[in-house]
Design a protein around this motif. Structure first.
Motif, PDB file in Angstrom:
ATOM      1  N   ALA A 145       1.013  -1.383   0.037  1.00  0.00           N
ATOM      2  CA  ALA A 145      -0.191  -0.099  -0.174  1.00  0.00           C
ATOM      3  C   ALA A 145       0.840   1.309  -0.038  1.00  0.00           C
ATOM      4  O   ALA A 145       0.523   2.279  -0.462  1.00  0.00           O
ATOM      5  CB  ALA A 145      -0.924  -0.001   1.093  1.00  0.00           C
ATOM      6  N   GLN A 146       2.160   1.089   0.482  1.00  0.00           N
ATOM      7  CA  GLN A 146       3.058   2.423   0.645  1.00  0.00           C
ATOM      8  C   GLN A 146       3.367   2.875  -1.018  1.00  0.00           C
ATOM      9  O   GLN A 146       3.876   3.984  -0.807  1.00  0.00           O
ATOM     10  CB  GLN A 146       4.040   2.056   1.394  1.00  0.00           C
ATOM     11  N   ALA A 147       3.121   2.216  -1.884  1.00  0.00           N
ATOM     12  CA  ALA A 147       3.337   2.673  -3.210  1.00  0.00           C
ATOM     13  C   ALA A 147       2.379   3.505  -3.720  1.00  0.00           C
ATOM     14  O   ALA A 147       2.527   4.028  -5.098  1.00  0.00           O
ATOM     15  CB  ALA A 147       3.654   1.471  -4.217  1.00  0.00           C
ATOM     16  N   ALA A 148       1.404   3.638  -3.116  1.00  0.00           N
ATOM     17  CA  ALA A 148       0.366   4.480  -3.661  1.00  0.00           C
ATOM     18  C   ALA A 148       0.588   5.912  -3.861  1.00  0.00           C
ATOM     19  O   ALA A 148       1.323   6.602  -3.033  1.00  0.00           O
ATOM     20  CB  ALA A 148      -1.059   4.276  -2.969  1.00  0.00           C
ATOM     21  N   GLY A 149       0.428   6.648  -4.881  1.00  0.00           N
ATOM     22  CA  GLY A 149       0.636   7.948  -5.276  1.00  0.00           C
ATOM     23  C   GLY A 149       2.072   8.103  -5.912  1.00  0.00           C
ATOM     24  O   GLY A 149       2.218   9.267  -6.300  1.00  0.00           O
ATOM     25  N   ALA A 150       2.854   7.027  -6.115  1.00  0.00           N
ATOM     26  CA  ALA A 150       3.990   7.208  -6.841  1.00  0.00           C
ATOM     27  C   ALA A 150       4.064   6.721  -8.169  1.00  0.00           C
ATOM     28  O   ALA A 150       3.025   6.027  -8.635  1.00  0.00           O
ATOM     29  CB  ALA A 150       5.062   6.307  -6.297  1.00  0.00           C
ATOM     30  N   THR A 151       4.859   7.265  -8.891  1.00  0.00           N
ATOM     31  CA  THR A 151       5.055   6.634 -10.358  1.00  0.00           C
ATOM     32  C   THR A 151       6.158   5.938 -10.745  1.00  0.00           C
ATOM     33  O   THR A 151       7.177   6.004 -10.084  1.00  0.00           O
ATOM     34  CB  THR A 151       5.071   8.172 -11.564  1.00  0.00           C
ATOM     35  N   ILE A 152       5.916   4.923 -11.466  1.00  0.00           N
ATOM     36  CA  ILE A 152       6.849   3.775 -11.612  1.00  0.00           C
ATOM     37  C   ILE A 152       7.832   4.417 -12.742  1.00  0.00           C
ATOM     38  O   ILE A 152       7.444   4.701 -13.925  1.00  0.00           O
ATOM     39  CB  ILE A 152       6.367   2.479 -12.262  1.00  0.00           C
ATOM     40  N   GLU A 153       8.916   4.404 -12.361  1.00  0.00           N
ATOM     41  CA  GLU A 153      10.141   4.791 -13.584  1.00  0.00           C
ATOM     42  C   GLU A 153      10.687   3.818 -14.117  1.00  0.00           C
ATOM     43  O   GLU A 153      10.744   3.772 -15.645  1.00  0.00           O
ATOM     44  CB  GLU A 153      11.148   5.716 -12.675  1.00  0.00           C
ATOM     45  N   ARG A 154      10.933   2.676 -13.645  1.00  0.00           N
ATOM     46  CA  ARG A 154      11.750   1.615 -14.336  1.00  0.00           C
ATOM     47  C   ARG A 154      11.325   0.322 -13.411  1.00  0.00           C
ATOM     48  O   ARG A 154      11.222   0.457 -12.220  1.00  0.00           O
ATOM     49  CB  ARG A 154      13.112   1.879 -14.738  1.00  0.00           C
ATOM     50  N   VAL A 155      11.576  -0.706 -14.234  1.00  0.00           N
ATOM     51  CA  VAL A 155      11.772  -2.171 -13.578  1.00  0.00           C
ATOM     52  C   VAL A 155      13.067  -2.809 -13.562  1.00  0.00           C
ATOM     53  O   VAL A 155      13.561  -2.879 -14.651  1.00  0.00           O
ATOM     54  CB  VAL A 155      10.551  -3.192 -13.994  1.00  0.00           C
ATOM     55  N   GLY A 156      13.887  -2.844 -12.214  1.00  0.00           N
ATOM     56  CA  GLY A 156      14.848  -3.425 -12.469  1.00  0.00           C
ATOM     57  C   GLY A 156      14.951  -4.824 -11.835  1.00  0.00           C
ATOM     58  O   GLY A 156      13.804  -5.323 -11.280  1.00  0.00           O
ATOM     59  N   ARG A 157      16.049  -5.492 -11.521  1.00  0.00           N
ATOM     60  CA  ARG A 157      16.071  -6.756 -10.903  1.00  0.00           C
ATOM     61  C   ARG A 157      17.341  -7.068 -10.345  1.00  0.00           C
ATOM     62  O   ARG A 157      18.370  -6.614 -10.612  1.00  0.00           O
ATOM     63  CB  ARG A 157      15.979  -8.084 -11.962  1.00  0.00           C
ATOM     64  N   ARG A 158      17.588  -7.714  -9.173  1.00  0.00           N
ATOM     65  CA  ARG A 158      18.676  -8.235  -8.387  1.00  0.00           C
ATOM     66  C   ARG A 158      18.338  -9.465  -7.784  1.00  0.00           C
ATOM     67  O   ARG A 158      17.598 -10.023  -7.108  1.00  0.00           O
ATOM     68  CB  ARG A 158      18.938  -7.220  -7.131  1.00  0.00           C
ATOM     69  N   GLY A 159      19.107 -10.453  -8.514  1.00  0.00           N
ATOM     70  CA  GLY A 159      18.879 -11.956  -8.322  1.00  0.00           C
ATOM     71  C   GLY A 159      17.391 -12.388  -8.750  1.00  0.00           C
ATOM     72  O   GLY A 159      17.014 -11.974  -9.656  1.00  0.00           O
ATOM     73  N   LYS A 160      16.851 -12.771  -7.786  1.00  0.00           N
ATOM     74  CA  LYS A 160      15.402 -13.061  -7.884  1.00  0.00           C
ATOM     75  C   LYS A 160      14.249 -12.213  -7.299  1.00  0.00           C
ATOM     76  O   LYS A 160      13.268 -12.250  -7.427  1.00  0.00           O
ATOM     77  CB  LYS A 160      14.983 -14.580  -7.403  1.00  0.00           C
ATOM     78  N   TYR A 161      14.717 -10.923  -7.189  1.00  0.00           N
ATOM     79  CA  TYR A 161      13.948  -9.901  -6.654  1.00  0.00           C
ATOM     80  C   TYR A 161      13.738  -8.877  -7.780  1.00  0.00           C
ATOM     81  O   TYR A 161      14.637  -8.373  -8.468  1.00  0.00           O
ATOM     82  CB  TYR A 161      14.729  -8.979  -5.359  1.00  0.00           C
TER      83      TYR A 161
END
Length: 258
Positions: free
Chosen positions: A29-45
């Motif tokens: 829920a803490q992501a509400a109001g933000a805009t997604i800039e990019r999707v990255g990855r680290r290992g399986k995260y």
């Protein structure tokens, strides 16, 4: 998952969000109001970078999957977290067994997620060399496969790809000491196995699904994992299976001789 998801959500604003009350998912829920800039990855995260300087961290666990759907209500008890986007779609994390995890942290500050913070080098990074792999493996007396699964020698290698890489490199998964030449072969094998899996859209044996709900194709190209009792494609010896440190392991007793 990252490759498929990134173009679908980058630039989208999270207009609403929610999560299962469990501490493993409530941070969604803490992501509400933000805009997604990019999707990255680290290992399986998956590291979803937000425009307010934070990372939305998502781990799928064993049974988790991400999907995009239209905004109409869907009664699905296995949806653990969701993010409504400004284009009318909803990104959902569906996780039957609740082995996944969601967190929102300051950009790059992953110390609150010890498993993520302790990850080894990325397999395709220039810093991941045969020498780096050999040095990491020789510091432990654990079995080589167990070391790979711990994610410290190299990030992102799970059970399937560990079996495949060790078979390709001709290394017995149960050995506790790896020579420099073996480490060099294993380094090349890890990269080759993961590159093929990415090109084939991942491996679907049971739970894994792509963002659009489809299945991967790499299960049709496995040379070792899950083929116990069948002939080795390299030498025709019957592949065997045993449990090593709690994980089912398939190997060739001829090609991967100690």
């Amino acid at each position: 998952m990252r490759v498929a998801l990134a173009p679908l959500v980058a630039g989208r604003k999270v207009v609403d969000a929610g999560g299962h009350p469990s501490a493993k998912f409530s941070a969604a829920a803490q992501a509400a109001g933000a805009t997604i800039e990019r999707v990255g990855r680290r290992g399986k995260y998956l590291l979803v970078e937000l425009d307010d300087g934070r990372d939305l961290v998502i781990h799928l666990g064993m049974t988790g999957r991400l999907r995009l759907r239209a905004a109409e209500h869907v009664d699905d008890p296995y949806v653990r977290a969701w993010w409504a986007l400004d284009d009318g779609e909803v990104l959902e994390l569906r996780d039957v067994r609740r082995f996944g995890r969601v967190a929102v942290v300051p950009r790059g500050r992953h110390d609150s997620l010890p498993t993520l913070a302790a990850l080894g080098p990325e397999p395709f990074a220039e810093t991941f060399t045969p020498e780096v792999l050999w040095q990491a493996l020789r510091r432990s007396r654990l079995r080589v496969k167990t070391q790979l699964l711990q994610q410290r020698a190299v990030a992102g290698v799970g059970n399937i790809y560990a079996d495949e890489a060790l078979w390709r490199a001709g290394v017995d998964p149960a050995v506790r000491k790896v020579s420099r030449p073996q480490a060099t072969r294993l380094h090349a094998a890890i990269r080759a196995v993961l590159a093929a899996a990415l090109a084939n859209g991942g491996t679907t044996l049971r739970d894994y699904r792509t963002v659009d709900g489809g299945t991967g194709r790499n299960q049709d190209h496995l040379a070792c994992y899950g083929r116990a009792g069948e002939p080795c494609t390299r030498c025709a010896t019957t592949l065997r299976r045993k449990v090593l440190d709690g994980r089912g392991t398939t190997w060739c007793p001829a090609c991967q001789r100690r």
